[in-house]
Write a protein that holds these residues in place. Structure first.
Motif, PDB file in Angstrom:
ATOM      1  N   TRP A  98     -10.020  18.373  43.611  1.00 39.27           N
ATOM      2  CA  TRP A  98     -10.575  17.037  42.809  1.00 39.27           C
ATOM      3  C   TRP A  98     -11.287  17.423  41.639  1.00 39.27           C
ATOM      4  N   THR A  99     -11.420  16.286  40.634  1.00 41.58           N
ATOM      5  CA  THR A  99     -12.292  16.394  39.785  1.00 41.58           C
ATOM      6  C   THR A  99     -13.612  15.447  40.020  1.00 41.58           C
ATOM      7  N   ASN A 100     -14.829  16.198  39.702  1.00 43.21           N
ATOM      8  CA  ASN A 100     -16.025  15.706  40.276  1.00 43.21           C
ATOM      9  C   ASN A 100     -16.535  14.717  38.813  1.00 43.21           C
ATOM     10  N   ALA A 101     -17.662  13.877  39.163  1.00 42.78           N
ATOM     11  CA  ALA A 101     -18.199  13.065  38.043  1.00 42.78           C
ATOM     12  C   ALA A 101     -18.512  13.788  36.736  1.00 42.78           C
ATOM     13  N   GLN A 102     -18.550  15.011  36.875  1.00 42.26           N
ATOM     14  CA  GLN A 102     -18.922  15.717  35.524  1.00 42.26           C
ATOM     15  C   GLN A 102     -17.500  16.338  34.837  1.00 42.26           C
ATOM     16  N   GLY A 103     -16.703  15.998  35.776  1.00 40.50           N
ATOM     17  CA  GLY A 103     -15.427  16.590  34.857  1.00 40.50           C
ATOM     18  C   GLY A 103     -14.750  17.894  35.251  1.00 40.50           C
ATOM     19  N   LYS A 104     -15.571  18.467  36.401  1.00 39.76           N
ATOM     20  CA  LYS A 104     -15.246  19.724  36.420  1.00 39.76           C
ATOM     21  C   LYS A 104     -14.266  19.804  37.829  1.00 39.76           C
ATOM     22  N   VAL A 105     -13.179  20.564  37.696  1.00 40.93           N
ATOM     23  CA  VAL A 105     -12.153  20.698  38.856  1.00 40.93           C
ATOM     24  C   VAL A 105     -13.011  21.362  40.151  1.00 40.93           C
ATOM     25  N   CYS A 106     -12.804  20.961  41.201  1.00 43.14           N
ATOM     26  CA  CYS A 106     -13.242  21.529  42.569  1.00 43.14           C
ATOM     27  C   CYS A 106     -12.207  21.737  43.421  1.00 43.14           C
ATOM     28  N   ARG A 107     -12.411  22.799  44.152  1.00 40.69           N
ATOM     29  CA  ARG A 107     -11.270  23.134  45.202  1.00 40.69           C
ATOM     30  C   ARG A 107     -11.982  23.492  46.340  1.00 40.69           C
ATOM     31  N   VAL A 108     -11.154  23.239  47.329  1.00 41.85           N
ATOM     32  CA  VAL A 108     -11.641  23.636  48.828  1.00 41.85           C
ATOM     33  C   VAL A 108     -10.521  24.102  49.580  1.00 41.85           C
ATOM     34  N   THR A 109     -10.542  25.254  49.902  1.00 40.68           N
ATOM     35  CA  THR A 109      -9.325  25.976  50.567  1.00 40.68           C
ATOM     36  C   THR A 109      -9.871  26.547  52.079  1.00 40.68           C
ATOM     37  N   ALA A 110      -8.939  26.347  52.867  1.00 44.44           N
ATOM     38  CA  ALA A 110      -9.182  26.711  54.084  1.00 44.44           C
ATOM     39  C   ALA A 110      -7.816  27.630  54.567  1.00 44.44           C
ATOM     40  N   PHE A 111      -8.106  28.553  55.254  1.00 44.34           N
ATOM     41  CA  PHE A 111      -6.908  29.374  55.739  1.00 44.34           C
ATOM     42  C   PHE A 111      -6.654  29.325  57.248  1.00 44.34           C
ATOM     43  N   GLU A 112      -5.567  28.987  57.796  1.00 42.11           N
ATOM     44  CA  GLU A 112      -5.240  28.915  59.176  1.00 42.11           C
ATOM     45  C   GLU A 112      -4.284  29.987  59.679  1.00 42.11           C
ATOM     46  N   PHE A 113      -4.863  31.005  60.658  1.00 38.74           N
ATOM     47  CA  PHE A 113      -4.440  31.905  60.808  1.00 38.74           C
ATOM     48  C   PHE A 113      -2.951  31.620  61.830  1.00 38.74           C
ATOM     49  N   VAL A 114      -1.922  32.284  61.340  1.00 36.20           N
ATOM     50  CA  VAL A 114      -0.465  32.179  62.122  1.00 36.20           C
ATOM     51  C   VAL A 114      -0.135  33.201  62.804  1.00 36.20           C
ATOM     52  N   GLN A 115      -0.187  34.626  62.175  1.00 36.36           N
ATOM     53  CA  GLN A 115       0.271  35.546  63.089  1.00 36.36           C
ATOM     54  C   GLN A 115      -0.144  36.791  62.317  1.00 36.36           C
ATOM     55  N   PHE A 116       0.196  38.028  62.972  1.00 38.73           N
ATOM     56  CA  PHE A 116      -0.090  39.333  62.221  1.00 38.73           C
ATOM     57  C   PHE A 116       1.269  39.904  61.932  1.00 38.73           C
ATOM     58  N   ARG A 117       1.607  40.125  60.932  1.00 41.92           N
ATOM     59  CA  ARG A 117       2.926  40.482  60.465  1.00 41.92           C
ATOM     60  C   ARG A 117       2.809  42.394  60.420  1.00 41.92           C
ATOM     61  N   PRO A 118       3.814  42.859  61.047  1.00 41.40           N
ATOM     62  CA  PRO A 118       3.698  44.344  61.010  1.00 41.40           C
ATOM     63  C   PRO A 118       4.031  44.834  59.681  1.00 41.40           C
ATOM     64  N   TYR A 119       3.664  45.692  59.165  1.00 43.09           N
ATOM     65  CA  TYR A 119       4.179  46.686  57.946  1.00 43.09           C
ATOM     66  C   TYR A 119       5.350  47.263  58.357  1.00 43.09           C
ATOM     67  N   ALA A 120       6.232  47.499  57.430  1.00 41.78           N
ATOM     68  CA  ALA A 120       7.258  48.496  57.907  1.00 41.78           C
ATOM     69  C   ALA A 120       7.586  49.638  57.062  1.00 41.78           C
ATOM     70  N   GLU A 121       8.399  50.561  57.846  1.00 38.01           N
ATOM     71  CA  GLU A 121       8.636  51.784  56.823  1.00 38.01           C
ATOM     72  C   GLU A 121       9.805  50.939  55.891  1.00 38.01           C
ATOM     73  N   PRO A 122       9.932  51.936  54.763  1.00 38.20           N
ATOM     74  CA  PRO A 122      11.008  51.496  53.804  1.00 38.20           C
ATOM     75  C   PRO A 122      12.300  51.338  54.400  1.00 38.20           C
ATOM     76  N   ALA A 123      13.268  50.549  53.951  1.00 31.61           N
ATOM     77  CA  ALA A 123      14.436  50.578  54.371  1.00 31.61           C
ATOM     78  C   ALA A 123      15.270  51.956  54.340  1.00 31.61           C
ATOM     79  N   PRO A 124      15.971  52.443  54.984  1.00 34.20           N
ATOM     80  CA  PRO A 124      16.862  53.458  54.869  1.00 34.20           C
ATOM     81  C   PRO A 124      17.609  53.473  53.645  1.00 34.20           C
ATOM     82  N   GLY A 125      17.430  54.859  52.727  1.00 33.84           N
ATOM     83  CA  GLY A 125      18.095  54.907  51.729  1.00 33.84           C
ATOM     84  C   GLY A 125      17.350  54.571  50.485  1.00 33.84           C
ATOM     85  N   LEU A 126      16.098  53.558  50.619  1.00 36.01           N
ATOM     86  CA  LEU A 126      15.361  53.183  49.705  1.00 36.01           C
ATOM     87  C   LEU A 126      14.394  54.198  49.347  1.00 36.01           C
TER      88      LEU A 126
END
Length: 138
Positions: A98-126
């Motif tokens: 939103w833009t506040n009364a002084q004309g500055k853009v304000c932002r609030v961000t929240a992160f909602e955990f979904v899962q842990f994703r495993p890192y993987a080895e590179p695809a064969p041949g890559l």
């Protein structure tokens, strides 16, 4: 043991993320190191070797590894090569802007955990070859 190798202390996680990590055993925090912006490839490789050895010596069942991207990549590759499972946290991002009364853009961000994703080895041949190190001319 679930090793939280980030700069986000597990005590501040929401219950779903703590429960997902707890499935691997007790959660232990290890702060991700600061990476100097001027560090070159050799310095990053040295840091990755040291941190990967330290982590392996802790005998984790799983490692959440998130931090400066190029060091994270190097550490993840070293841990996977040793057979240590490594994951990233995946979250849903909720933002309000939103833009506040002084004309500055304000932002609030929240992160909602979904899962842990495993890192993987590179695809064969890559093939992943390192690029030559470039230096900035002055």
């Amino acid at each position: 043991m679930f090793l939280n190798f980030t700069n986000h202390p597990s005590a501040q996680w929401a219950a779903p993320q703590q429960q997902a990590a707890g499935a691997y055993g007790p959660i232990r925090d290890l702060p991700f190191p600061a990476v100097p912006p001027a560090a070159g490839s050799a310095a990053l490789d040295h840091m990755a070797d040291r941190w990967a050895a330290r982590i392996a010596g802790m005998h984790p069942d799983c490692v959440l590894c998130q931090g400066e991207m190029t060091l994270t990549y190097r550490i993840v590759q070293r841990l996977l090569a040793q057979g240590i499972p490594v994951v990233a946290a995946c979250s849903e991002r909720h933002s309000r802007e939103w833009t506040n009364a002084q004309g500055k853009v304000c932002r609030v961000t929240a992160f909602e955990f979904v899962q842990f994703r495993p890192y993987a080895e590179p695809a064969p041949g890559l093939a992943i070859a390192p690029k030559p190190e470039y230096t900035q001319s002055k």
